[in-house]
Design an enzyme around this catalytic site. Sequence first.
Site, short mmCIF file in Angstrom:
data_model
loop_
_atom_site.label_atom_id
_atom_site.label_comp_id
_atom_site.label_asym_id
_atom_site.label_seq_id
_atom_site.Cartn_x
_atom_site.Cartn_y
_atom_site.Cartn_z
N ASP A 1 0.87 -1.16 0.00
CA ASP A 1 0.00 0.00 0.00
C ASP A 1 0.92 1.23 0.00
O ASP A 1 2.04 1.15 0.49
CB ASP A 1 -0.88 -0.04 1.25
CG ASP A 1 -1.66 1.24 1.45
OD1 ASP A 1 -2.42 1.61 0.53
OD2 ASP A 1 -1.51 1.86 2.52
N ASP B 1 0.07 4.97 0.92
CA ASP B 1 -0.08 5.94 2.01
C ASP B 1 -0.25 5.26 3.35
O ASP B 1 -1.15 4.44 3.53
CB ASP B 1 -1.26 6.86 1.72
CG ASP B 1 -1.10 7.59 0.39
OD1 ASP B 1 0.03 8.01 0.08
OD2 ASP B 1 -2.10 7.73 -0.33
#
Length: 173
Positions: free
Chosen positions: A12, A14
């Site tokens: 991922d 952020d």
Amino acid sequence: MEHVDARAVLFDRDGTLVEDVPYNGDPLAVRPMEGAVAAVAAARAHGLAVGVVSNQSGVGRGLLTRDQLTAVNARVDEIFGAFDTWQICPHTPDDGCHCRKPEPGLVLAACAELGALPEETVVVGDIGGDVEAAERAGARSVLVPTPATRAEEVWRADNVADDLPTAMRLVLS
């Protein structure tokens, strides 16, 4: 983590690779999470393909442009080295797409691009949606909690690590 030889690790963006700056359209605001650069380097050193799977609803909400998103992702590539795949969902939660995590679309698209089966892939993220997207795709996952991670997401996850270097040790063990 049950041992299966991993061929790919999907991160991922952020809150996992870089500090979470909501709807960030500024490459100068990109800051790597502690240990993230070393974790990605460790994956590469072990011959794993590395990719990014990221919901970016700011595009669909009109809060940032695709050009701003591209510039931010280019800055991430500058910091970490170029990722083998970038899979981005620009949709809002109300769009009903099949790519937005926790749907499996981003993970499956990354696996297809990398030539890795989902069961040979590990998704590393900071919230339950990352874990659920991995599960729905047939991949494994490691949750690396941040202050934004809900307690129920932590207890529900099969694999939890305190930080990205620990997550990579789990993946590579």
